[in-house]
Design an enzyme around this catalytic site. Structure first.
Site, PDB file in Angstrom:
ATOM      1  N   ASP A 280     -47.280 -13.368  56.375  1.00 56.72           N
ATOM      2  CA  ASP A 280     -48.471 -13.862  57.061  1.00 56.72           C
ATOM      3  C   ASP A 280     -48.438 -13.276  58.467  1.00 56.72           C
ATOM      4  O   ASP A 280     -47.506 -13.539  59.232  1.00 56.72           O
ATOM      5  CB  ASP A 280     -48.460 -15.391  57.147  1.00 56.72           C
ATOM      6  CG  ASP A 280     -48.659 -16.045  55.781  1.00 56.72           C
ATOM      7  OD1 ASP A 280     -49.365 -15.458  54.943  1.00 56.72           O
ATOM      8  OD2 ASP A 280     -48.107 -17.132  55.559  1.00 56.72           O
TER       9      ASP A 280
ATOM     10  N   ASP B  54     -57.374 -20.546  48.637  1.00 59.21           N
ATOM     11  CA  ASP B  54     -56.706 -21.612  49.391  1.00 59.21           C
ATOM     12  C   ASP B  54     -57.408 -22.905  49.005  1.00 59.21           C
ATOM     13  O   ASP B  54     -58.584 -23.101  49.349  1.00 59.21           O
ATOM     14  CB  ASP B  54     -56.837 -21.380  50.900  1.00 59.21           C
ATOM     15  CG  ASP B  54     -56.139 -20.112  51.364  1.00 59.21           C
ATOM     16  OD1 ASP B  54     -55.152 -19.718  50.712  1.00 59.21           O
ATOM     17  OD2 ASP B  54     -56.574 -19.523  52.373  1.00 59.21           O
TER      18      ASP B  54
END
Length: 252
Positions: A11, A130
């Site tokens: 990330d 998500d």
């Protein structure tokens, strides 16, 4: 049975690897180029790079950083963040990505999935989702988990498959960074419904969690970040453990 895959995830925020809990409280986790090289050498099956603030900040993924990581690894490489049109896909593939991951842009413009699959092939298109379990079921979120949508996990992933997505990367926001295991019930439901591979993301804390994602969640791959970044689980040891559990792995 096909070999299951272990996938570290980078990330990226401001050019550095970060990791949070439930998508907030980010902390530094190291240089992405060095981490990518280490994971490639340790026997990771793939690497995922997500520019986690690109969509929210309305900008493109850092192609230069993608290029530097790609030059240091010899495993399949998926890149996501700020991909809104075919030229973005082209730019990142030319920078060294093998697959691209779309999330917010696909929810806003589902036709983008069709276009990527048509121009580059389904194998290039990973739909990242998500999702958070709410009172009204699993709802999908935009902009790195910041905005709830009316998209429901099962309906949206089926639509994405029908449009040509080649893989689903499902992150449970409830489980992300908490290290209590993956969302195995939801994973199993996805695996039951879909004919394309499902990647589990969110919740890895120990080796048993990977085992459960494969055996209970029926996932094709398991993605994790902090347990790898901070040395809590070593990929060769994880693969040895999973092999001992009769889970087919590509050995190091």
């Amino acid at each position: 049975m096909l070999a299951k895959r272990i996938i570290p995830c980078l990330d990226i925020k401001d050019g550095q690897t970060v990791k949070g809990t439930n998508f907030v409280n980010l902390r530094q986790a190291g240089d992405p180029v060095e981490l990518g090289r280490a994971y490639s050498e340790q026997g990771a099956d793939e690497l995922v790079f997500l520019d986690i603030t690109a969509s929210h900040e309305g900008r493109k993924t850092f192609a230069e950083l993608v290029k530097r990581i790609a030059a240091n690894i010899n495993i399949p490489f998926t890149v996501g963040g700020g991909i809104n049109e075919l030229s973005d896909v082209d730019r990142l593939l030319n920078a060294g990505a093998d697959k691209i991951s779309i999330n917010s842009s696909a929810i806003r413009n589902p036709q983008l999935i069709d276009e990527i699959a048509k121009h580059f092939g389904s194998q290039v298109c990973v739909l990242a989702v998500d999702a958070k379990q709410t009172e009204n079921g699993w709802k999908c979120y935009l902009n790195g988990g910041r905005i709830e949508t009316d998209k429901e996990l099962m309906i949206w992933t089926k639509e994405a498959q029908d449009r040509g997505a080649g893989e689903i990367l499902f992150t449970s926001m409830n489980h992300d960074g908490v290290k209590t295991g993956y969302a195995n019930e939801a994973l199993a439901a996805l695996a039951e419904q879909l004919s394309i591979p499902v990647i589990a993301s969110g919740g890895a804390g120990q080796k048993e969690h990977f085992r459960d994602a494969f055996l209970l969640g029926k996932a094709d791959a398991a993605l994790a970040a902090s347990v790898f970044h901070f040395g809590e689980i070593k990929i060769p040891e994880l693969k040895s453990y999973l092999c001992a559990q009769n889970i087919p792995m590509r050995t190091v």
